[in-house]
Design a protein around this motif. Structure first.
Motif, PDB file in Angstrom:
ATOM      1  N   LEU A 651       0.839  -1.215   0.077  1.00 45.20           N
ATOM      2  CA  LEU A 651      -0.030  -0.030   0.120  1.00 45.20           C
ATOM      3  C   LEU A 651       1.023   1.155   0.104  1.00 45.20           C
ATOM      4  O   LEU A 651       1.947   1.297   0.875  1.00 45.20           O
ATOM      5  CB  LEU A 651      -0.887  -0.031   1.262  1.00 45.20           C
ATOM      6  CG  LEU A 651      -1.656   1.322   1.732  1.00 45.20           C
ATOM      7  CD1 LEU A 651      -2.533   1.470   0.387  1.00 45.20           C
ATOM      8  CD2 LEU A 651      -2.185   1.292   2.881  1.00 45.20           C
ATOM      9  N   GLY A 652       0.565   2.119  -0.977  1.00 47.62           N
ATOM     10  CA  GLY A 652       1.317   3.630  -1.175  1.00 47.62           C
ATOM     11  C   GLY A 652       0.349   4.456  -0.392  1.00 47.62           C
ATOM     12  O   GLY A 652      -0.807   4.924  -0.491  1.00 47.62           O
ATOM     13  N   LEU A 653       1.050   5.537   0.126  1.00 48.70           N
ATOM     14  CA  LEU A 653       0.458   6.841   0.675  1.00 48.70           C
ATOM     15  C   LEU A 653       1.156   8.052   0.284  1.00 48.70           C
ATOM     16  O   LEU A 653       2.347   8.140   0.800  1.00 48.70           O
ATOM     17  CB  LEU A 653       0.266   6.760   2.225  1.00 48.70           C
ATOM     18  CG  LEU A 653      -0.613   5.651   2.786  1.00 48.70           C
ATOM     19  CD1 LEU A 653      -0.382   5.507   4.252  1.00 48.70           C
ATOM     20  CD2 LEU A 653      -1.963   5.770   2.555  1.00 48.70           C
ATOM     21  N   ARG A 659       7.195  13.572  -1.074  1.00 43.74           N
ATOM     22  CA  ARG A 659       7.294  12.528  -0.114  1.00 43.74           C
ATOM     23  C   ARG A 659       6.050  11.754  -0.204  1.00 43.74           C
ATOM     24  O   ARG A 659       4.819  12.230  -0.284  1.00 43.74           O
ATOM     25  CB  ARG A 659       7.468  13.060   1.369  1.00 43.74           C
ATOM     26  CG  ARG A 659       7.699  12.151   2.657  1.00 43.74           C
ATOM     27  CD  ARG A 659       8.167  12.873   3.595  1.00 43.74           C
ATOM     28  NE  ARG A 659       7.406  13.768   4.084  1.00 43.74           N
ATOM     29  CZ  ARG A 659       7.636  14.888   4.886  1.00 43.74           C
ATOM     30  NH1 ARG A 659       8.910  15.139   5.150  1.00 43.74           N
ATOM     31  NH2 ARG A 659       6.736  15.709   5.214  1.00 43.74           N
ATOM     32  N   GLY A 660       6.209  10.445   0.348  1.00 48.25           N
ATOM     33  CA  GLY A 660       5.104   9.430   0.204  1.00 48.25           C
ATOM     34  C   GLY A 660       5.986   8.327   1.033  1.00 48.25           C
ATOM     35  O   GLY A 660       7.058   8.372   1.661  1.00 48.25           O
ATOM     36  N   ASP A 685       1.370   6.279 -11.568  1.00 48.56           N
ATOM     37  CA  ASP A 685       1.734   7.577 -11.516  1.00 48.56           C
ATOM     38  C   ASP A 685       2.516   7.868 -10.346  1.00 48.56           C
ATOM     39  O   ASP A 685       3.226   9.038 -10.420  1.00 48.56           O
ATOM     40  CB  ASP A 685       0.839   8.829 -11.634  1.00 48.56           C
ATOM     41  CG  ASP A 685       0.200   8.645 -13.087  1.00 48.56           C
ATOM     42  OD1 ASP A 685       0.599   7.917 -14.086  1.00 48.56           O
ATOM     43  OD2 ASP A 685      -0.769   9.399 -13.387  1.00 48.56           O
ATOM     44  N   ASP A 686       2.678   7.270  -9.250  1.00 46.18           N
ATOM     45  CA  ASP A 686       3.075   7.646  -7.982  1.00 46.18           C
ATOM     46  C   ASP A 686       4.275   6.743  -7.752  1.00 46.18           C
ATOM     47  O   ASP A 686       4.711   6.901  -6.605  1.00 46.18           O
ATOM     48  CB  ASP A 686       2.341   7.323  -6.779  1.00 46.18           C
ATOM     49  CG  ASP A 686       0.963   8.281  -6.913  1.00 46.18           C
ATOM     50  OD1 ASP A 686       1.043   9.771  -6.965  1.00 46.18           O
ATOM     51  OD2 ASP A 686      -0.155   7.757  -7.235  1.00 46.18           O
ATOM     52  N   VAL A 687       5.068   5.998  -8.579  1.00 48.62           N
ATOM     53  CA  VAL A 687       6.193   5.288  -8.421  1.00 48.62           C
ATOM     54  C   VAL A 687       7.465   5.856  -9.041  1.00 48.62           C
ATOM     55  O   VAL A 687       8.470   5.048  -9.297  1.00 48.62           O
ATOM     56  CB  VAL A 687       5.866   3.931  -9.221  1.00 48.62           C
ATOM     57  CG1 VAL A 687       4.537   3.338  -8.439  1.00 48.62           C
ATOM     58  CG2 VAL A 687       5.755   3.872 -10.481  1.00 48.62           C
ATOM     59  N   ASP A 688       7.347   7.121  -9.348  1.00 47.25           N
ATOM     60  CA  ASP A 688       8.359   7.641  -9.840  1.00 47.25           C
ATOM     61  C   ASP A 688       9.531   8.340  -8.844  1.00 47.25           C
ATOM     62  O   ASP A 688       9.838   9.511  -8.772  1.00 47.25           O
ATOM     63  CB  ASP A 688       8.209   8.731 -11.100  1.00 47.25           C
ATOM     64  CG  ASP A 688       8.100   8.141 -12.212  1.00 47.25           C
ATOM     65  OD1 ASP A 688       8.149   6.979 -12.633  1.00 47.25           O
ATOM     66  OD2 ASP A 688       6.917   8.557 -12.910  1.00 47.25           O
ATOM     67  N   PHE A 689       9.550   7.682  -7.841  1.00 49.20           N
ATOM     68  CA  PHE A 689      10.283   8.322  -6.677  1.00 49.20           C
ATOM     69  C   PHE A 689      11.781   8.016  -6.751  1.00 49.20           C
ATOM     70  O   PHE A 689      11.939   6.934  -7.405  1.00 49.20           O
ATOM     71  CB  PHE A 689       9.812   7.646  -5.179  1.00 49.20           C
ATOM     72  CG  PHE A 689       9.390   6.228  -5.260  1.00 49.20           C
ATOM     73  CD1 PHE A 689      10.383   5.142  -4.868  1.00 49.20           C
ATOM     74  CD2 PHE A 689       8.189   5.864  -5.294  1.00 49.20           C
ATOM     75  CE1 PHE A 689       9.956   3.929  -4.919  1.00 49.20           C
ATOM     76  CE2 PHE A 689       7.633   4.557  -5.226  1.00 49.20           C
ATOM     77  CZ  PHE A 689       8.652   3.552  -5.375  1.00 49.20           C
ATOM     78  N   GLU A 725       9.948   5.078   3.434  1.00 49.78           N
ATOM     79  CA  GLU A 725       9.891   6.459   3.272  1.00 49.78           C
ATOM     80  C   GLU A 725      10.196   6.682   1.785  1.00 49.78           C
ATOM     81  O   GLU A 725      11.294   6.228   1.314  1.00 49.78           O
ATOM     82  CB  GLU A 725      10.466   7.399   4.107  1.00 49.78           C
ATOM     83  CG  GLU A 725      10.184   8.676   3.803  1.00 49.78           C
ATOM     84  CD  GLU A 725      10.960  10.041   4.770  1.00 49.78           C
ATOM     85  OE1 GLU A 725      10.306  10.782   5.131  1.00 49.78           O
ATOM     86  OE2 GLU A 725      12.027   9.475   5.336  1.00 49.78           O
ATOM     87  N   LEU A 726       9.489   7.395   0.839  1.00 52.77           N
ATOM     88  CA  LEU A 726       9.722   7.576  -0.467  1.00 52.77           C
ATOM     89  C   LEU A 726      10.069   9.004  -0.838  1.00 52.77           C
ATOM     90  O   LEU A 726       9.347  10.029  -0.305  1.00 52.77           O
ATOM     91  CB  LEU A 726       8.346   7.246  -1.330  1.00 52.77           C
ATOM     92  CG  LEU A 726       7.556   5.989  -1.140  1.00 52.77           C
ATOM     93  CD1 LEU A 726       6.565   5.712  -1.839  1.00 52.77           C
ATOM     94  CD2 LEU A 726       8.597   4.913  -1.441  1.00 52.77           C
TER      95      LEU A 726
END
Length: 729
Positions: A651-653, A659-660, A685-689, A725-726
């Protein structure tokens, strides 16, 4: 489009509704779309009315049990529309009328600033001389358009059951309940037309039926089956086009009867959101002249960013409509003495040392669960009088509550307000009208009678109970449970059991509103055997939702990872129950279950080693450092929605642009367990950390390859979890 038809677009800077009406057609919502996606130029000769009604025996204008092309819906005609502006919102009211059936319907849509979501509800008024018996009224009815190949569409649906809540499935729509039958009928229609033309050319009589086609299609229908609104099918769902990213999500906001239906017609797909119906919920209501009925609320959100994007809009909508409370910002840590601990058997001797232990690990709220009122050792059938037990608390309950405060924590307590146990001394003090009935018989389930919150005696008893606990004992947290269901509802003072159910559901919400209005400083947790009544109509009033009664910490990971589909992350009361028999890795695993939402801590802290207690304290300290981010975070699922038997769950937040957080649980399966590294290919879209670091949990190095979007975690033969932490910069 004929010359008499007109069109207008309404919404805000994120969402648009394209509405068409005319002299010979009912008003309809042609599309609900994100701003920036062009409107369609297609018009329909037999459109899907924006309001679907069955009444006075008039049901479908087609065959099957579809809430589409209803006879009265087809008869409605546009009268007027107007927009009103509110604080942070705008509302469109469209008035429709059926001359034939003598009724007026007002469809009301509300959009909230900055959110690609809209709500809908309908008020029906009888303007005729004869009584009007309603048997279904939609809250929102619209065409579904993702502008992609519908054979590629995915549908996302969820089911829940006790201890196995929020199980979501994403499947190809055509491989699920909806199969394409239209091509067959189109071919048949073409054949029929050719045969008719040949017959006419030969001078033969033509059977008009052979050249006509009834609008037809399959449906995917989900509904509640009792007063436990989320005890099986879930009132939320989504439709996603993976080719274009276009997505549409919906929810019905009802703490009792509800229905949603995704269906297919000859001219496209439709969505209907509804409260109670005659077929599914034994519901009807009779309206005399000038009397009205208003539906529950339905909500639709849209995005062009796939499932994570539309869930982001859902999350934004929920934050916009949830009751304002400081708890949603502060996210205090709660300890509850029930799960894997007292299990309904509290006493002063047990509570005092556990209270001290909870304070030492950093807990901020301490909730005394069920049993505090019971004198005879059986808490279940003795609920309802709500007087403290002198057997369990010889020095009075105040002694325990004072000890909670003296240890720097806020006291809380458990109530199940809508029931009374068959062994409760208060049973004989209530009038018979205070109970729910069916056919003259008092409803009883699992050693409890069910109370009618419409009755003033019941309301007064519950108000006096709450006010005493708050004003006299200093309670500031209530865990409101609901471990029963009413079946189809009560037939007392109601024209149907379904209407009786709707009325008592609304009476409960009215009572809860009164409690919160009188005591705005109090935090409300809604439970219901875990999350058996976790609908948004209830959740918008609550600060916390217990997400499950699941007692296996390994299985709870799935529930923690999935619950933000149904509620806000900061509302997810995810149980974390470390115990003395756990290894340090197992303690970390169960703590991460809670750290992705609201750590709802339990367990015999008094039996644990110093090392275990140090570990728990460290976890809660870390949570306190990130909870402000969780209060604003948007959930995402970079490894896909968790399957119940998946060995790896994530699970991502996403809390900000930079930051995520990402939680990863690895739970090897017995003989197949391996210590080989586990690689996850992440997407969305949220995995380009740019980088990750272990914030808490696990052992060993985490590797992140941005080019291939591959996250590698160390393998393990035992359950292990990581909270990462991302960094997006």
């Amino acid at each position: 489009m004929t010359a008499t038809n007109q069109r207008f677009t309404w919404g805000n800077d994120h969402i648009a509704l394209d509405i068409v009406y005319g002299d010979d057609i009912p008003p309809y919502i042609e599309s609900i779309r994100p701003i920036g996606v062009p409107a369609s130029d297609t018009a329909f000769t037999q459109p899907q009315s924006m309001v679907q009604i069955s009444a006075n025996g008039a049901m479908q204008g087609n065959f099957g049990s579809r809430y589409s092309e209803m006879i009265i819906g087809n008869d409605l005609r546009y009268v007027s529309h107007e927009e009103t502006l509110g604080e942070g919102s705008r509302t469109l009211s469209v008035t429709l009328r059926s001359e034939r059936y003598g009724l007026r319907a007002v469809a009301q849509f509300t959009a909230y600033d900055g959110v690609a979501a809209v709500t809908g509800k309908v008020t029906v008024t009888n303007e005729g001389e004869l009584p009007l018996r309603l048997t279904s009224v939609s809250s929102l009815s619209a065409y579904v358009r993702l502008d992609g190949d519908d054979s590629h569409w995915d549908v996302v649906t969820g089911i829940s059951d006790w201890t196995s809540e929020n199980r979501w499935r994403r499947e190809r729509l055509r491989d699920y309940d909806l199969v394409s039958v239209l091509d067959i009928h189109r071919r048949n229609k073409a054949k029929a037309a050719a045969a008719a033309q040949a017959a006419a050319s030969a001078g033969k009589k033509v059977d008009s039926r052979s050249s006509s086609v009834t609008s037809f299609g399959n449906t995917l229908t989900r509904s509640s089956v009792s007063s436990r609104s989320t005890a099986h099918d879930l009132p939320q769902a989504a439709l996603v086009d993976p080719d274009t990213g276009r997505s549409l999500a919906w929810q019905v906001e009802s703490n009792g009867p509800w229905l949603w239906q995704l269906g297919e017609r000859m001219d496209g797909f439709y969505l209907v959101l509804s409260g109670p119906t005659d077929v599914e919920h034994h519901w009807h209501v009779d309206l005399k002249r000038d009397e009205s009925f208003t539906t529950v609320t339905g909500m639709v959100a849209v995005s062009d960013r796939e499932l994570d994007g539309v869930v982001g809009e859902l999350t934004a909508y929920r934050r916009h409509t949830v009751r304002t409370h400081v708890d949603h910002k502060d996210l205090p840590i709660v300890f509850n003495d029930y799960m894997n601990t007292f299990m309904g058997n509290p006493t002063t001797a047990k509570e005092l040392p556990l209270i001290e232990a909870a304070a030492k690990i950093g807990v901020e709220y301490y909730c005394i669960d069920c049993g505090w009122y019971d004198e005879h050792g059986d808490w279940w059938p003795s609920v309802g009088e709500w007087k403290e037990s002198r057997t369990r608390f010889p020095g009075g309950l105040a002694e325990v509550i004072d000890h909670i405060r003296d240890n720097g924590m806020t006291p809380g307590i458990w109530l199940e307000p809508e029931v009374i146990g068959i062994s409760s001394p208060y049973v004989d003090e209530l009038p018979e009208e205070a109970f729910l009935h069916s056919g003259g018989y008092r409803l009883e389930t699992h050693l409890r009678y069910l109370l009618d919150l419409r009755h003033p005696v019941v309301r007064r008893h519950l108000d006096e109970t709450v006010d005493h606990l708050v004003d006299d004992l200093g309670i500031r947290y209530f865990k409101l449970d609901y471990n029963v269901n009413t079946g189809a509802g009560t037939d007392v003072d109601a024209p149907s059991r379904g209407e009786g159910q709707l009325e008592i559901d609304r009476a409960y919400l009215s009572w809860l509103d009164g409690v919160e209005d009188r005591h705005p400083e109090v935090t409300i947790e809604t439970c219901s055997s875990g999350a058996m009544r976790a609908d948004w109509e209830t959740l918008k009033r609550a600060q916390l939702q217990s997400t499950s009664d699941q007692q296996d910490y390994r299985l709870y990971a799935n529930i923690s990872a999935s619950s933000p589909m149904s509620m806000l992350p900061e509302q997810c009361g995810d149980w974390a129950y470390p115990n003395a028999d756990m290894t340090i890795d197992e303690v970390r695993y169960t703590m991460i279950n809670g750290m992705v939402g609201r750590p709802y801590v339990s367990g015999y802290l008094t039996r644990m080693s110093p090392e275990q207690l140090t570990e728990i304290t460290a976890a809660l300290d870390i949570y306190k450092s990130i909870r402000a981010d969780i209060a604003t975070a948007v959930p995402f699922w970079p490894a896909g929605l968790p399957g119940w038997r998946d060995e790896t769950v994530a699970l991502g937040l996403r809390s900000s642009r930079t930051r995520g957080y990402l939680a990863v649980w690895v739970r090897p399966d017995g003989a197949e367990a391996s210590d080989e590294p586990v690689s996850l290919n992440l997407h969305g879209d949220d995995v380009d950390f740019a980088s990750v670091r272990v914030l808490y949990g696990g052992n060993g190095d985490i590797r992140w390859d941005l080019d291939s979007h591959t996250l590698t975690v160390p393998g393990s033969t035992a359950p292990v979890a990581y909270l990462l932490e991302l960094d997006y910069e």
